[in-house]
Scaffold this motif. Structure first.
Motif, short mmCIF file in Angstrom:
data_model
loop_
_atom_site.label_atom_id
_atom_site.label_comp_id
_atom_site.label_asym_id
_atom_site.label_seq_id
_atom_site.Cartn_x
_atom_site.Cartn_y
_atom_site.Cartn_z
N TYR A 13 8.79 -61.36 -54.96
CA TYR A 13 10.02 -60.57 -54.95
C TYR A 13 9.88 -59.35 -54.03
O TYR A 13 10.77 -59.07 -53.22
CB TYR A 13 10.37 -60.15 -56.38
CG TYR A 13 11.45 -59.11 -56.47
CD1 TYR A 13 12.78 -59.44 -56.23
CD2 TYR A 13 11.15 -57.79 -56.77
CE1 TYR A 13 13.77 -58.48 -56.31
CE2 TYR A 13 12.14 -56.83 -56.85
CZ TYR A 13 13.45 -57.18 -56.61
OH TYR A 13 14.42 -56.22 -56.68
N VAL A 14 8.77 -58.64 -54.12
CA VAL A 14 8.55 -57.46 -53.28
C VAL A 14 8.42 -57.88 -51.81
O VAL A 14 8.98 -57.24 -50.92
CB VAL A 14 7.32 -56.66 -53.75
CG1 VAL A 14 6.96 -55.57 -52.74
CG2 VAL A 14 7.58 -56.05 -55.12
N SER A 17 11.75 -58.62 -50.53
CA SER A 17 12.49 -57.36 -50.40
C SER A 17 12.07 -56.62 -49.15
O SER A 17 12.91 -56.09 -48.41
CB SER A 17 12.27 -56.48 -51.64
OG SER A 17 12.79 -57.10 -52.79
N ASN A 18 10.76 -56.58 -48.88
CA ASN A 18 10.29 -55.91 -47.66
C ASN A 18 10.73 -56.63 -46.41
O ASN A 18 10.88 -56.02 -45.36
CB ASN A 18 8.77 -55.75 -47.70
CG ASN A 18 8.33 -54.58 -48.55
OD1 ASN A 18 9.09 -53.64 -48.76
ND2 ASN A 18 7.12 -54.64 -49.06
N HIS A 20 13.63 -58.05 -46.31
CA HIS A 20 15.10 -57.96 -46.40
C HIS A 20 15.72 -59.36 -46.41
O HIS A 20 16.80 -59.57 -45.84
CB HIS A 20 15.68 -57.12 -45.26
CG HIS A 20 15.17 -55.71 -45.27
ND1 HIS A 20 15.81 -54.70 -44.60
CD2 HIS A 20 14.09 -55.12 -45.86
CE1 HIS A 20 15.15 -53.57 -44.77
NE2 HIS A 20 14.11 -53.80 -45.54
N LEU A 22 17.69 -61.50 -48.21
CA LEU A 22 18.63 -61.49 -49.33
C LEU A 22 18.86 -62.88 -49.93
O LEU A 22 18.99 -63.01 -51.14
CB LEU A 22 19.95 -60.87 -48.89
CG LEU A 22 19.89 -59.36 -48.66
CD1 LEU A 22 21.12 -58.88 -47.92
CD2 LEU A 22 19.73 -58.64 -49.99
N ILE A 25 15.81 -63.67 -52.00
CA ILE A 25 15.80 -62.85 -53.22
C ILE A 25 16.78 -63.44 -54.25
O ILE A 25 16.45 -63.57 -55.42
CB ILE A 25 16.15 -61.39 -52.92
CG1 ILE A 25 15.06 -60.73 -52.06
CG2 ILE A 25 16.35 -60.60 -54.21
CD1 ILE A 25 15.46 -59.39 -51.48
N TYR A 35 20.15 -56.09 -64.00
CA TYR A 35 19.36 -55.18 -63.18
C TYR A 35 19.79 -53.77 -63.53
O TYR A 35 20.98 -53.46 -63.51
CB TYR A 35 19.65 -55.46 -61.69
CG TYR A 35 18.83 -54.69 -60.71
CD1 TYR A 35 17.81 -55.31 -60.00
CD2 TYR A 35 19.08 -53.35 -60.44
CE1 TYR A 35 17.05 -54.61 -59.07
CE2 TYR A 35 18.32 -52.64 -59.52
CZ TYR A 35 17.32 -53.28 -58.84
OH TYR A 35 16.57 -52.59 -57.91
N HIS A 50 23.21 -59.40 -56.22
CA HIS A 50 23.16 -59.71 -54.79
C HIS A 50 24.07 -58.77 -53.99
O HIS A 50 23.67 -58.27 -52.93
CB HIS A 50 23.55 -61.17 -54.56
CG HIS A 50 23.53 -61.59 -53.14
ND1 HIS A 50 22.36 -61.81 -52.44
CD2 HIS A 50 24.53 -61.80 -52.26
CE1 HIS A 50 22.65 -62.15 -51.20
NE2 HIS A 50 23.96 -62.15 -51.07
N MET A 53 22.39 -55.42 -53.74
CA MET A 53 21.27 -55.44 -52.79
C MET A 53 21.77 -55.51 -51.35
O MET A 53 21.19 -54.89 -50.47
CB MET A 53 20.34 -56.59 -53.11
CG MET A 53 19.54 -56.37 -54.36
SD MET A 53 18.33 -57.68 -54.62
CE MET A 53 17.42 -56.99 -56.00
N PHE A 57 20.62 -52.65 -48.70
CA PHE A 57 19.93 -52.88 -47.43
C PHE A 57 20.79 -52.48 -46.23
O PHE A 57 20.25 -52.16 -45.17
CB PHE A 57 19.46 -54.33 -47.31
CG PHE A 57 18.26 -54.62 -48.16
CD1 PHE A 57 17.06 -53.97 -47.94
CD2 PHE A 57 18.32 -55.54 -49.19
CE1 PHE A 57 15.95 -54.22 -48.73
CE2 PHE A 57 17.22 -55.81 -49.99
CZ PHE A 57 16.03 -55.14 -49.75
N TRP A 65 8.78 -51.09 -49.51
CA TRP A 65 8.10 -50.72 -50.75
C TRP A 65 6.60 -50.89 -50.59
O TRP A 65 6.13 -51.92 -50.12
CB TRP A 65 8.58 -51.59 -51.91
CG TRP A 65 9.97 -51.28 -52.33
CD1 TRP A 65 10.36 -50.47 -53.35
CD2 TRP A 65 11.18 -51.75 -51.73
NE1 TRP A 65 11.72 -50.41 -53.41
CE2 TRP A 65 12.25 -51.19 -52.43
CE3 TRP A 65 11.46 -52.60 -50.65
CZ2 TRP A 65 13.58 -51.44 -52.11
CZ3 TRP A 65 12.77 -52.85 -50.34
CH2 TRP A 65 13.82 -52.27 -51.06
#
Length: 121
Positions: A13-14, A17-18, A20, A22, A25, A35, A50, A53, A57, A65
């Protein structure tokens, strides 16, 4: 589900996320996921998460992160402290946030809930 896989899923997940990513994710969340972020509010359902997020972004296009350690949280999940850095394009100012994130998974390995907490003051 084996608890080490919770950490591996949190790392994925991280990583997404790093990157980007989507769409990557979104695939990690259960349809009825929730969330809650002490920074950004509460969202219910994978579509609402979603959308949040996507907006996040867009506002922080260079968000990143840093995680030093992942831990099992003994409640079907993993947790980690983080430092998020990025630039808020609405102000042009750099942002540096610290926090604690807890991720809880369904029995099938999807994200059921994420809780993002500000560091204790």
């Amino acid at each position: 589900m084996i608890t080490n896989s919770f950490i591996e899923r949190a790392k994925k997940y991280v990583r997404l996320s790093n990157d980007h990513d989507l769409s990557g994710i979104k695939c990690l969340f259960a349809d009825d996921a929730t969330y809650h972020s002490e920074y950004f509010g509460t969202y219910q359902g994978s579509d609402a998460i979603h959308a949040m997020m996507t907006s996040f972004f867009a506002r922080f296009p260079d968000a990143h992160w840093e995680i030093t350690e992942y831990r099992n949280n003994k409640q079907n999940g993993a947790e980690f402290t983080f430092v998020m850095t990025g630039t808020d394009i609405s102000t042009g100012e750099p942002v540096r946030r610290h926090g604690l994130e807890r991720i809880y998974f369904t029995s099938t390995g999807l994200i059921q809930h994420i809780a993002v907490c500000k560091p204790e003051q």
